[in-house]
Design a protein around this motif. Structure first.
Motif, mmCIF file in Angstrom:
data_model
loop_
_atom_site.group_PDB
_atom_site.id
_atom_site.type_symbol
_atom_site.label_atom_id
_atom_site.label_comp_id
_atom_site.label_asym_id
_atom_site.label_seq_id
_atom_site.Cartn_x
_atom_site.Cartn_y
_atom_site.Cartn_z
ATOM 1 N N SER A 107 0.811 -1.224 0.000
ATOM 2 C CA SER A 107 0.000 0.000 0.000
ATOM 3 C C SER A 107 0.844 1.274 0.000
ATOM 4 O O SER A 107 0.336 2.356 -0.282
ATOM 5 N N PHE A 108 2.150 1.172 0.301
ATOM 6 C CA PHE A 108 3.042 2.336 0.301
ATOM 7 C C PHE A 108 3.662 2.566 -1.074
ATOM 8 O O PHE A 108 4.245 3.609 -1.321
ATOM 9 N N ARG A 109 3.592 1.581 -1.980
ATOM 10 C CA ARG A 109 4.303 1.612 -3.265
ATOM 11 C C ARG A 109 3.471 2.244 -4.373
ATOM 12 O O ARG A 109 2.266 2.027 -4.440
ATOM 13 N N GLU A 110 4.147 2.993 -5.236
ATOM 14 C CA GLU A 110 3.519 3.613 -6.408
ATOM 15 C C GLU A 110 2.193 4.269 -6.050
ATOM 16 O O GLU A 110 1.141 3.901 -6.546
ATOM 17 N N VAL A 111 2.269 5.270 -5.206
ATOM 18 C CA VAL A 111 1.082 5.985 -4.749
ATOM 19 C C VAL A 111 0.861 7.198 -5.644
ATOM 20 O O VAL A 111 1.762 8.011 -5.842
ATOM 21 N N THR A 112 -0.341 7.307 -6.198
ATOM 22 C CA THR A 112 -0.672 8.430 -7.072
ATOM 23 C C THR A 112 -0.904 9.684 -6.242
ATOM 24 O O THR A 112 -1.699 9.682 -5.304
ATOM 25 N N ILE A 113 -0.184 10.738 -6.615
ATOM 26 C CA ILE A 113 -0.366 12.063 -6.024
ATOM 27 C C ILE A 113 -0.517 13.011 -7.207
ATOM 28 O O ILE A 113 0.436 13.237 -7.952
ATOM 29 N N GLY A 114 -1.707 13.536 -7.408
ATOM 30 C CA GLY A 114 -1.951 14.391 -8.567
ATOM 31 C C GLY A 114 -1.714 13.603 -9.845
ATOM 32 O O GLY A 114 -2.281 12.533 -10.041
ATOM 33 N N SER A 115 -0.833 14.114 -10.695
ATOM 34 C CA SER A 115 -0.565 13.485 -11.989
ATOM 35 C C SER A 115 0.691 12.610 -11.977
ATOM 36 O O SER A 115 1.197 12.253 -13.037
ATOM 37 N N HIS A 116 1.202 12.296 -10.788
ATOM 38 C CA HIS A 116 2.437 11.504 -10.693
ATOM 39 C C HIS A 116 2.278 10.337 -9.727
ATOM 40 O O HIS A 116 1.417 10.357 -8.842
ATOM 41 N N ARG A 117 3.135 9.329 -9.916
ATOM 42 C CA ARG A 117 3.186 8.177 -9.016
ATOM 43 C C ARG A 117 4.471 8.266 -8.209
ATOM 44 O O ARG A 117 5.568 8.135 -8.754
ATOM 45 N N ALA A 118 4.327 8.475 -6.908
ATOM 46 C CA ALA A 118 5.488 8.491 -6.019
ATOM 47 C C ALA A 118 5.946 7.051 -5.811
ATOM 48 O O ALA A 118 5.125 6.141 -5.703
ATOM 49 N N ASP A 119 7.261 6.839 -5.735
ATOM 50 C CA ASP A 119 7.781 5.487 -5.548
ATOM 51 C C ASP A 119 7.263 4.876 -4.255
ATOM 52 O O ASP A 119 6.811 3.739 -4.227
ATOM 53 N N LEU A 120 7.341 5.636 -3.164
ATOM 54 C CA LEU A 120 6.836 5.202 -1.867
ATOM 55 C C LEU A 120 6.224 6.397 -1.155
ATOM 56 O O LEU A 120 6.723 7.524 -1.296
ATOM 57 N N VAL A 121 5.199 6.159 -0.369
ATOM 58 C CA VAL A 121 4.633 7.197 0.495
ATOM 59 C C VAL A 121 4.396 6.560 1.857
ATOM 60 O O VAL A 121 3.745 5.525 1.961
ATOM 61 N N THR A 122 4.953 7.181 2.895
ATOM 62 C CA THR A 122 4.829 6.655 4.252
ATOM 63 C C THR A 122 3.442 6.983 4.811
ATOM 64 O O THR A 122 2.757 7.872 4.296
ATOM 65 N N PRO A 123 3.029 6.317 5.891
ATOM 66 C CA PRO A 123 1.725 6.619 6.497
ATOM 67 C C PRO A 123 1.596 8.074 6.941
ATOM 68 O O PRO A 123 0.505 8.619 6.965
ATOM 69 N N SER A 124 2.725 8.716 7.278
ATOM 70 C CA SER A 124 2.666 10.122 7.691
ATOM 71 C C SER A 124 2.760 11.077 6.509
ATOM 72 O O SER A 124 2.803 12.291 6.699
ATOM 73 N N GLY A 125 2.774 10.555 5.281
ATOM 74 C CA GLY A 125 2.726 11.406 4.094
ATOM 75 C C GLY A 125 4.063 11.761 3.468
ATOM 76 O O GLY A 125 4.109 12.529 2.518
ATOM 77 N N TRP A 126 5.160 11.226 3.978
ATOM 78 C CA TRP A 126 6.470 11.504 3.374
ATOM 79 C C TRP A 126 6.598 10.755 2.056
ATOM 80 O O TRP A 126 6.299 9.566 1.973
ATOM 81 N N VAL A 127 7.060 11.445 1.022
ATOM 82 C CA VAL A 127 7.328 10.842 -0.281
ATOM 83 C C VAL A 127 8.782 10.396 -0.293
ATOM 84 O O VAL A 127 9.677 11.171 0.054
ATOM 85 N N VAL A 128 9.024 9.150 -0.697
ATOM 86 C CA VAL A 128 10.376 8.617 -0.825
ATOM 87 C C VAL A 128 10.589 8.291 -2.295
ATOM 88 O O VAL A 128 9.895 7.449 -2.859
ATOM 89 N N GLU A 129 11.517 8.999 -2.928
ATOM 90 C CA GLU A 129 11.835 8.752 -4.334
ATOM 91 C C GLU A 129 13.099 7.917 -4.409
ATOM 92 O O GLU A 129 14.130 8.261 -3.812
ATOM 93 N N LEU A 130 13.035 6.811 -5.130
ATOM 94 C CA LEU A 130 14.161 5.908 -5.338
ATOM 95 C C LEU A 130 14.726 6.208 -6.719
ATOM 96 O O LEU A 130 14.038 6.012 -7.717
ATOM 97 N N GLN A 131 15.944 6.701 -6.783
ATOM 98 C CA GLN A 131 16.481 7.169 -8.060
ATOM 99 C C GLN A 131 17.746 6.432 -8.446
ATOM 100 O O GLN A 131 18.762 6.527 -7.774
#
Length: 134
Positions: free
Chosen positions: A71-95
């Motif tokens: 449930s934390f993986r590939e979370v849609t935010i607006g028009s983009h998919r964040a790699d990970l999003v924590t329960p507290s809302g932090w976006v983690v980008e894996l580059q």
């Protein structure tokens, strides 16, 4: 992309899910790609991704994503998919691939620099002595 909606449920591509789904971000039709050469994934039927930041996924990227719950993986935010999003809302980008300073700024402005963490794959730069760790 890793996930698509099949009968209203978020699913990874596999021969069992069927070939048709819908993109979580834009709702457009997707097709499951489950061959023998590339990692199983979903692709837009139109061949044009709705997320302009989408890049081919490396093994490093996929393995790091798998550490987190699905449930934390590939979370849609607006028009983009964040790699990970924590329960507290932090976006983690894996580059893994290179990004320009302008691309980094664009993503940080979109997600909010104070709510975002980057994890970079620097192994190649280190092995080629382009990155020195002290």
């Amino acid at each position: 992309m890793r996930y698509s909606l099949v009968d209203g449920h978020r699913r990874e591509a596999s021969p069992d899910t069927g070939r048709a789904g819908a993109c979580e971000t834009c709702g457009q039709p997707t097709i499951a790609k489950c061959g023998e050469i590339t990692r199983w994934h979903w692709a837009h039927e139109s061949l044009a991704s709705c997320d302009l930041w989408e890049e081919p996924e490396s093994t490093w990227h996929r393995e790091l994503q798998e550490i987190a719950p699905e449930s934390f993986r590939e979370v849609t935010i607006g028009s983009h998919r964040a790699d990970l999003v924590t329960p507290s809302g932090w976006v983690v980008e894996l580059q893994h691939s290179n990004l320009s300073a302008a691309e980094i700024r664009e993503r940080e402005q979109f997600y909010g620099v104070h709510r975002m963490i980057w994890i970079w794959d620097c192994r190649e730069a280190y092995e080629q002595s382009r990155l020195l760790l002290r």
